[in-house]
Motif scaffolding. Structure first.
Motif, PDB file in Angstrom:
ATOM      1  N   THR A  27     -22.896  18.350  17.688  1.00 21.57           N
ATOM      2  CA  THR A  27     -23.891  18.228  18.755  1.00 21.57           C
ATOM      3  C   THR A  27     -24.950  17.188  18.392  1.00 21.57           C
ATOM      4  O   THR A  27     -25.336  16.361  19.219  1.00 21.57           O
ATOM      5  N   GLY A  28     -25.406  17.241  17.139  1.00 17.23           N
ATOM      6  CA  GLY A  28     -26.383  16.259  16.689  1.00 17.23           C
ATOM      7  C   GLY A  28     -25.831  14.845  16.727  1.00 17.23           C
ATOM      8  O   GLY A  28     -26.524  13.900  17.119  1.00 17.23           O
ATOM      9  N   GLY A  29     -24.564  14.685  16.326  1.00 22.62           N
ATOM     10  CA  GLY A  29     -23.947  13.356  16.367  1.00 22.62           C
ATOM     11  C   GLY A  29     -23.826  12.833  17.790  1.00 22.62           C
ATOM     12  O   GLY A  29     -24.080  11.650  18.053  1.00 22.62           O
ATOM     13  N   ALA A  30     -23.427  13.716  18.726  1.00 24.09           N
ATOM     14  CA  ALA A  30     -23.303  13.295  20.123  1.00 24.09           C
ATOM     15  C   ALA A  30     -24.661  12.918  20.705  1.00 24.09           C
ATOM     16  O   ALA A  30     -24.791  11.924  21.433  1.00 24.09           O
ATOM     17  N   LEU A  31     -25.698  13.716  20.381  1.00 24.87           N
ATOM     18  CA  LEU A  31     -27.042  13.410  20.873  1.00 24.87           C
ATOM     19  C   LEU A  31     -27.556  12.098  20.283  1.00 24.87           C
ATOM     20  O   LEU A  31     -28.195  11.302  20.970  1.00 24.87           O
ATOM     21  N   TYR A  32     -27.291  11.891  19.001  1.00 24.61           N
ATOM     22  CA  TYR A  32     -27.705  10.640  18.365  1.00 24.61           C
ATOM     23  C   TYR A  32     -27.051   9.446  19.036  1.00 24.61           C
ATOM     24  O   TYR A  32     -27.707   8.436  19.325  1.00 24.61           O
ATOM     25  N   ASN A  33     -25.757   9.562  19.297  1.00 16.94           N
ATOM     26  CA  ASN A  33     -25.047   8.457  19.923  1.00 16.94           C
ATOM     27  C   ASN A  33     -25.550   8.213  21.339  1.00 16.94           C
ATOM     28  O   ASN A  33     -25.615   7.058  21.793  1.00 16.94           O
ATOM     29  N   ALA A  34     -25.921   9.295  22.047  1.00 21.08           N
ATOM     30  CA  ALA A  34     -26.367   9.143  23.432  1.00 21.08           C
ATOM     31  C   ALA A  34     -27.779   8.579  23.527  1.00 21.08           C
ATOM     32  O   ALA A  34     -28.127   7.905  24.509  1.00 21.08           O
ATOM     33  N   THR A  35     -28.602   8.867  22.531  1.00 21.62           N
ATOM     34  CA  THR A  35     -30.014   8.463  22.601  1.00 21.62           C
ATOM     35  C   THR A  35     -30.320   7.181  21.842  1.00 21.62           C
ATOM     36  O   THR A  35     -31.410   6.630  22.005  1.00 21.62           O
ATOM     37  N   GLN A  36     -29.386   6.734  20.989  1.00 24.72           N
ATOM     38  CA  GLN A  36     -29.682   5.519  20.239  1.00 24.72           C
ATOM     39  C   GLN A  36     -29.743   4.309  21.176  1.00 24.72           C
ATOM     40  O   GLN A  36     -29.011   4.226  22.175  1.00 24.72           O
ATOM     41  N   LYS A  37     -30.623   3.365  20.868  1.00 27.45           N
ATOM     42  CA  LYS A  37     -30.830   2.191  21.705  1.00 27.45           C
ATOM     43  C   LYS A  37     -29.651   1.241  21.570  1.00 27.45           C
ATOM     44  O   LYS A  37     -29.293   0.820  20.473  1.00 27.45           O
ATOM     45  N   SER A  38     -29.046   0.910  22.709  1.00 21.80           N
ATOM     46  CA  SER A  38     -27.907  -0.009  22.698  1.00 21.80           C
ATOM     47  C   SER A  38     -28.388  -1.427  22.429  1.00 21.80           C
ATOM     48  O   SER A  38     -29.371  -1.886  23.016  1.00 21.80           O
ATOM     49  N   GLU A  39     -27.690  -2.127  21.568  1.00 17.52           N
ATOM     50  CA  GLU A  39     -28.050  -3.499  21.237  1.00 17.52           C
ATOM     51  C   GLU A  39     -26.779  -4.332  21.171  1.00 17.52           C
ATOM     52  O   GLU A  39     -25.814  -3.950  20.494  1.00 17.52           O
ATOM     53  N   TYR A  40     -26.799  -5.453  21.893  1.00 20.20           N
ATOM     54  CA  TYR A  40     -25.632  -6.315  21.958  1.00 20.20           C
ATOM     55  C   TYR A  40     -25.910  -7.623  21.217  1.00 20.20           C
ATOM     56  O   TYR A  40     -27.040  -8.125  21.212  1.00 20.20           O
ATOM     57  N   GLY A 171     -23.835  -3.170  19.248  1.00 18.92           N
ATOM     58  CA  GLY A 171     -24.157  -2.761  17.885  1.00 18.92           C
ATOM     59  C   GLY A 171     -24.140  -1.251  17.733  1.00 18.92           C
ATOM     60  O   GLY A 171     -23.906  -0.498  18.668  1.00 18.92           O
ATOM     61  N   GLY A 172     -24.421  -0.799  16.522  1.00 19.87           N
ATOM     62  CA  GLY A 172     -24.438   0.633  16.231  1.00 19.87           C
ATOM     63  C   GLY A 172     -23.035   1.172  16.051  1.00 19.87           C
ATOM     64  O   GLY A 172     -22.056   0.425  15.901  1.00 19.87           O
ATOM     65  N   TYR A 173     -22.919   2.534  16.073  1.00 20.23           N
ATOM     66  CA  TYR A 173     -21.633   3.189  15.854  1.00 20.23           C
ATOM     67  C   TYR A 173     -21.091   3.716  17.169  1.00 20.23           C
ATOM     68  O   TYR A 173     -21.845   4.169  18.041  1.00 20.23           O
ATOM     69  N   SER A 174     -19.795   3.686  17.293  1.00 20.95           N
ATOM     70  CA  SER A 174     -19.162   4.248  18.486  1.00 20.95           C
ATOM     71  C   SER A 174     -19.243   5.773  18.436  1.00 20.95           C
ATOM     72  O   SER A 174     -19.502   6.375  17.384  1.00 20.95           O
ATOM     73  N   LEU A 175     -19.025   6.410  19.581  1.00 18.02           N
ATOM     74  CA  LEU A 175     -19.074   7.866  19.637  1.00 18.02           C
ATOM     75  C   LEU A 175     -18.027   8.473  18.711  1.00 18.02           C
ATOM     76  O   LEU A 175     -18.292   9.464  18.024  1.00 18.02           O
ATOM     77  N   THR A 176     -16.844   7.870  18.682  1.00 20.47           N
ATOM     78  CA  THR A 176     -15.782   8.399  17.811  1.00 20.47           C
ATOM     79  C   THR A 176     -16.181   8.335  16.351  1.00 20.47           C
ATOM     80  O   THR A 176     -15.987   9.300  15.592  1.00 20.47           O
ATOM     81  N   MET A 177     -16.746   7.187  15.940  1.00 19.11           N
ATOM     82  CA  MET A 177     -17.162   7.038  14.552  1.00 19.11           C
ATOM     83  C   MET A 177     -18.298   8.006  14.213  1.00 19.11           C
ATOM     84  O   MET A 177     -18.314   8.618  13.146  1.00 19.11           O
ATOM     85  N   THR A 178     -19.250   8.155  15.146  1.00 15.50           N
ATOM     86  CA  THR A 178     -20.373   9.058  14.910  1.00 15.50           C
ATOM     87  C   THR A 178     -19.891  10.499  14.740  1.00 15.50           C
ATOM     88  O   THR A 178     -20.325  11.214  13.836  1.00 15.50           O
ATOM     89  N   LEU A 179     -18.990  10.930  15.612  1.00 20.46           N
ATOM     90  CA  LEU A 179     -18.468  12.302  15.522  1.00 20.46           C
ATOM     91  C   LEU A 179     -17.630  12.499  14.265  1.00 20.46           C
ATOM     92  O   LEU A 179     -17.639  13.585  13.676  1.00 20.46           O
ATOM     93  N   LEU A 180     -16.899  11.461  13.857  1.00 19.23           N
ATOM     94  CA  LEU A 180     -16.102  11.561  12.634  1.00 19.23           C
ATOM     95  C   LEU A 180     -17.011  11.735  11.422  1.00 19.23           C
ATOM     96  O   LEU A 180     -16.750  12.591  10.553  1.00 19.23           O
ATOM     97  N   VAL A 181     -18.081  10.944  11.367  1.00 23.23           N
ATOM     98  CA  VAL A 181     -19.037  11.078  10.267  1.00 23.23           C
ATOM     99  C   VAL A 181     -19.705  12.452  10.307  1.00 23.23           C
ATOM    100  O   VAL A 181     -19.874  13.110   9.274  1.00 23.23           O
ATOM    101  N   ALA A 182     -20.064  12.927  11.506  1.00 21.78           N
ATOM    102  CA  ALA A 182     -20.674  14.250  11.649  1.00 21.78           C
ATOM    103  C   ALA A 182     -19.725  15.338  11.181  1.00 21.78           C
ATOM    104  O   ALA A 182     -20.139  16.320  10.546  1.00 21.78           O
TER     105      ALA A 182
END
Length: 426
Positions: A27-40, A171-182
């Motif tokens: 849940t924390g990983g999903a929230l982090y991915n959803a709230t992190q600022k997107s940067e291209y 930039g940043g991590y994809s949702l899949t990568m974030t959840l895998l790390v979590a």
């Protein structure tokens, strides 16, 4: 194989810990991915032309000159003057230092190509900044190199690949990568928590653990079919009756041994143990002492002896008249009982029956349990695996040693228990 079995056993016991940590981490990983600022990041490529050459030697020197110049040009990109030129060209509402923090440059190894990158939360804006830098960079370099006054000299910098919003990289991590790390972090944290809980767990769970803590053998093990706290049914299941009978035989044998070695004048004859009483107490509140006490009383009665069950702190219903039970029941709620009342009731039962089983529903260090111990000839410790603690068991043994009461053995019960606010079991 044994290690695998042990690990699986621990996981089965501690699965709530793993589940909770997994849910929190994912849940924390999903929230982090959803709230992190997107940067291209958008990039454009610049080619550095070597000066005009006429010989192979001069060509080599020109190429070397361009490579060396590439390192210098990367530093020029962070120039405030160049940044201001880009701001003026694109009409950006930011300072040169803010723009410079979004721009970076690098060279392609063994080439004269500079890759200029720009970052922004909008991929199109990132591409515009990169292309804006590329468009003014050539003229800026020409100004610095002082070649702009000679129209016959071509520009030293040429754009070979313009930036595009479609090719901008998020930039940043994809949702899949974030959840895998979590997930990995959750498994590691779960393992550490489980290790901590197991390392400091003082609850004996095996027969050997219980016997080592109590310093006495286990004489009976009652399953979860003793699931009606403090309320005997008047009859036992076949399996429970068989275990209760074995426990009754063990208790009688141990009581006879106590009687032979006692200074009260007991003889070797079995009948001389008439009137003997033993207390059945738990090392903590609610270990099923009342249920086990009734089962053991039935087991002793099965051998032909008359048995009374005196319960302290728990209500016991009357056994139906047609149940065939020869156990006499007497319940004393501790809220209305003092030591004199308990002593009087116990003496009356001992004068009428061969054996008296005293069961207490509270901890062994409670007043009623200590009174029951002091008025009995011996005691049996009631233990619930996974609920009783080694500290509690040793404390029970210490209390009994303090009042010089021998332990007849340990009874293990898996009774399903229902605690009340007052701590007793009804």
């Amino acid at each position: 194989m044994e290690l695998i079995k042990l690990t699986w056993y621990v996981i089965r016991r501690r699965w709530p810990v793993i589940l909770i940590v997994l849910v929190v981490a994912l849940t924390g990983g999903a929230l982090y991915n959803a709230t992190q600022k997107s940067e291209y990041t958008a990039s454009t490529s610049l080619f550095l032309r070597a000066p005009d050459v006429k010989t192979s030697t001069s060509a080599y020197q020109g190429d070397l000159f361009s490579r060396q110049r590439a390192q210098t040009y990367m530093n020029i990109i962070t120039s405030d003057e160049l940044a201001q030129s880009v701001i003026d060209k694109l009409g950006l509402s930011m300072s040169p230092s803010e723009l410079e923090s979004r721009v970076s440059a690098s060279t392609v190894k063994e080439t004269v190509i500079i890759v200029l990158s720009a970052k922004d939360s909008d991929p199109q804006e990132a591409a515009n900044i990169a292309n804006g830098y590329a468009s003014v960079f050539a003229s800026y370099v020409a100004k610095v190199e002082n070649v702009q006054n000679d129209p016959s000299v071509p520009p030293l910098v040429t754009v070979i690949n313009a930036a595009s919003a479609d090719t901008a990289v998020r930039g940043g991590y994809s949702l899949t990568m974030t959840l895998l790390v979590a997930l990995i972090v959750a498994l590691v944290v779960s393992a550490l928590i489980i290790w901590f809980l197991e390392y400091f767990d003082t609850k004996p769970r095996t027969r050997r653990d219980i016997e080592e803590a109590a310093g006495a053998p286990v004489i009976a093990t009652f399953g979860s079919d003793i699931d009606d706290p403090g309320v005997p049914s008047g009859s036992l299941t076949p399996a429970l009756a068989e275990e209760a009978q074995r426990a009754g035989v063990a208790v009688r044998q141990r009581l006879q041994q106590v009687a032979r070695s006692d200074d009260a004048g007991y003889e070797d004859d079995v009948d001389d143990t008439d009137g003997a009483a033993f207390a059945l107490v738990g090392d903590r509140a609610g270990v099923g002492a009342v249920q086990a006490g009734y089962a053991m009383a039935e087991g002793i009665a099965a051998s032909g002896a008359s048995v009374s069950l005196l319960t302290l702190g728990a209500y016991v219903a009357d056994v139906p008249a047609d149940s065939g039970s020869s156990v006499t029941l007497l319940s004393l709620p501790t809220a209305f009982s003092d030591e004199a009342t308990i002593r009087e009731s116990l003496e009356q039962l001992r004068s009428k029956t061969d054996y008296v089983v005293v069961a207490s529903s509270s901890a062994v260090t409670s007043v009623e349990s200590e009174v029951a111990l002091s008025l009995s000839d011996a005691f049996v410790l009631c233990v619930a695996p996974g609920q009783s603690t080694s500290v509690g068991i040793r404390e029970a043994v210490r209390v009994s040693d303090g009042i010089h009461k021998p332990m007849l053995g340990v009874v293990v019960t898996h009774a399903v228990q229902t605690p009340t606010v007052s701590g007793v079991y009804v």
